[in-house]
Design an enzyme around this catalytic site. Structure first.
Site, PDB file in Angstrom:
ATOM      1  N   GLU A   1     -81.599  94.107 -94.115  1.00  0.00           N
ATOM      2  CA  GLU A   1     -80.336  94.767 -93.762  1.00  0.00           C
ATOM      3  C   GLU A   1     -80.567  96.250 -93.518  1.00  0.00           C
ATOM      4  O   GLU A   1     -81.452  96.861 -94.108  1.00  0.00           O
ATOM      5  CB  GLU A   1     -79.306  94.567 -94.888  1.00  0.00           C
ATOM      6  CG  GLU A   1     -78.772  93.146 -94.925  1.00  0.00           C
ATOM      7  CD  GLU A   1     -77.671  92.934 -95.954  1.00  0.00           C
ATOM      8  OE1 GLU A   1     -77.410  93.854 -96.774  1.00  0.00           O
ATOM      9  OE2 GLU A   1     -77.084  91.834 -95.950  1.00  0.00           O
TER      10      GLU A   1
ATOM     11  N   LYS B   1     -78.941  84.321 -49.791  1.00  0.00           N
ATOM     12  CA  LYS B   1     -79.686  83.061 -49.804  1.00  0.00           C
ATOM     13  C   LYS B   1     -79.317  82.277 -48.559  1.00  0.00           C
ATOM     14  O   LYS B   1     -78.146  82.053 -48.296  1.00  0.00           O
ATOM     15  CB  LYS B   1     -79.281  82.251 -51.039  1.00  0.00           C
ATOM     16  CG  LYS B   1     -80.268  82.339 -52.163  1.00  0.00           C
ATOM     17  CD  LYS B   1     -79.925  81.328 -53.226  1.00  0.00           C
ATOM     18  CE  LYS B   1     -80.519  81.791 -54.545  1.00  0.00           C
ATOM     19  NZ  LYS B   1     -79.882  81.198 -55.688  1.00  0.00           N
TER      20      LYS B   1
END
Ligand code: R5P
Length: 284
Positions: A36, A184
């Site tokens: 932590e 594309k």
């Protein structure tokens, strides 16, 4: 003004504080044995306008950000501006499948909770800004990328898709060269070709610009196609260099140069966004 930075953005925080001639606060950040985080701000922030700078990638840096915000809010500050150079989880900005979270919204709500305002840099999609409950502004690292490219003199700036075309247009506007985006094209049932929409790649020095390079897949596919179409050189630039899964090595095989900014420090970082943050902060 006083600047506080977390461990993901320490260098950028230092550069920014030098640029604005503001103090860079002394911050202790450690990890407990269980992993932590522990943070402590060693300077008194009472009465200050505080600028906190911290990217939220990887996850542990998001936790650090929340702890730093909480620590800052313990002082009697005037205002907290949270600058998130790389805003993680931005690519999950909608539900693609039932049962998923809108992760960008979850992050924005938490970041905004303890800020008076938020500044992000080249956030994946500006529509994410609506998820913050406080004033949020996105600025771009592209002008600094353009300055870097001035000496390399690319002849065309290309965005890998239509969504990134604004970034290509910004860079090209500064360099004063042409820009385009890739489209594309379906050749047949099995093959697609990625090609610039209107500019020919033949003999050009092309700079491909994007917000993020993660696996490198997008840039590699674009670079391969552009080389096949006769591009002389391919430079690749992004604001946020995540470079996961050996992307750096793979990119070296197809690009003549790869550059990224200091929103995420990595070996290709050669551009700083500090000046862009300064411009925005000084406007206020
Ligand atoms: C996608 O929409 C982004 O703008 C980037 O093109 C993408 O995140 C890059 O990811 P990768 O490097 O994994 O192809």
């Amino acid at each position: 003004m006083i600047v506080v930075s977390g461990s993901a953005s320490k260098k950028l925080g230092e550069s920014f504080s030098k640029e604005v001639n503001a103090k860079h606060a002394n911050v202790v950040i450690k990890r407990f044995p269980d992993g932590e985080a522990y943070v402590r701000i060693m300077d008194n922030l009472d009465g200050e306008n505080v600028v906190l700078i911290q990217s939220t990638y990887p996850d542990q840096n998001a936790i650090e950000l929340f702890l730093l915000q909480d620590a800052i809010k313990e002082f009697k500050i005037k205002k907290l501006t949270t600058v998130i150079p790389y805003f993680g989880y931005s690519r999950q900005d909608k539900k693609f499948n039932e049962g998923e979270p809108i992760s960008a919204r979850a992050m924005a709500k938490h970041v905004g909770m303890m800020s008076d305002e938020v500044i992000t840099i080249d956030i994946h999609d500006k529509s994410i800004l609506r998820f913050f409950d406080v004033n949020a502004k996105d600025i771009s690292g592209m002008p600094q990328i353009a300055k870097y490219f001035l000496k390399l003199k690319p002849t065309v700036i290309i965005a890998p898709d239509d969504g990134a075309s604004g970034r290509a247009k910004t860079v090209a506007g500064i360099i004063k060269c042409r820009w385009d985006y890739l489209e594309k094209k379906r050749i047949d049932g099995e093959h697609v070709e990625i090609a610039p929409k209107s500019v020919s790649a033949k003999g050009e020095k092309i700079a491909i610009v994007d917000d993020i390079i993660a696996t490198g897949g997008t840039i590699i596919a674009a670079a391969k196609q552009l080389k096949q179409q006769g591009a002389e050189k391919i430079f690749a630039a992004c604001t946020h260099g995540l470079f996961t899964g050996g992307a750096t090595e793979k990119l070296k095989g197809v690009c003549d140069l790869v550059v990224s900014t200091d929103t995420i420090e990595n070996p290709t970082t050669n551009v700083s966004v500090a000046k862009e943050i300064v411009k925005e902060i000084l406007k206020q």
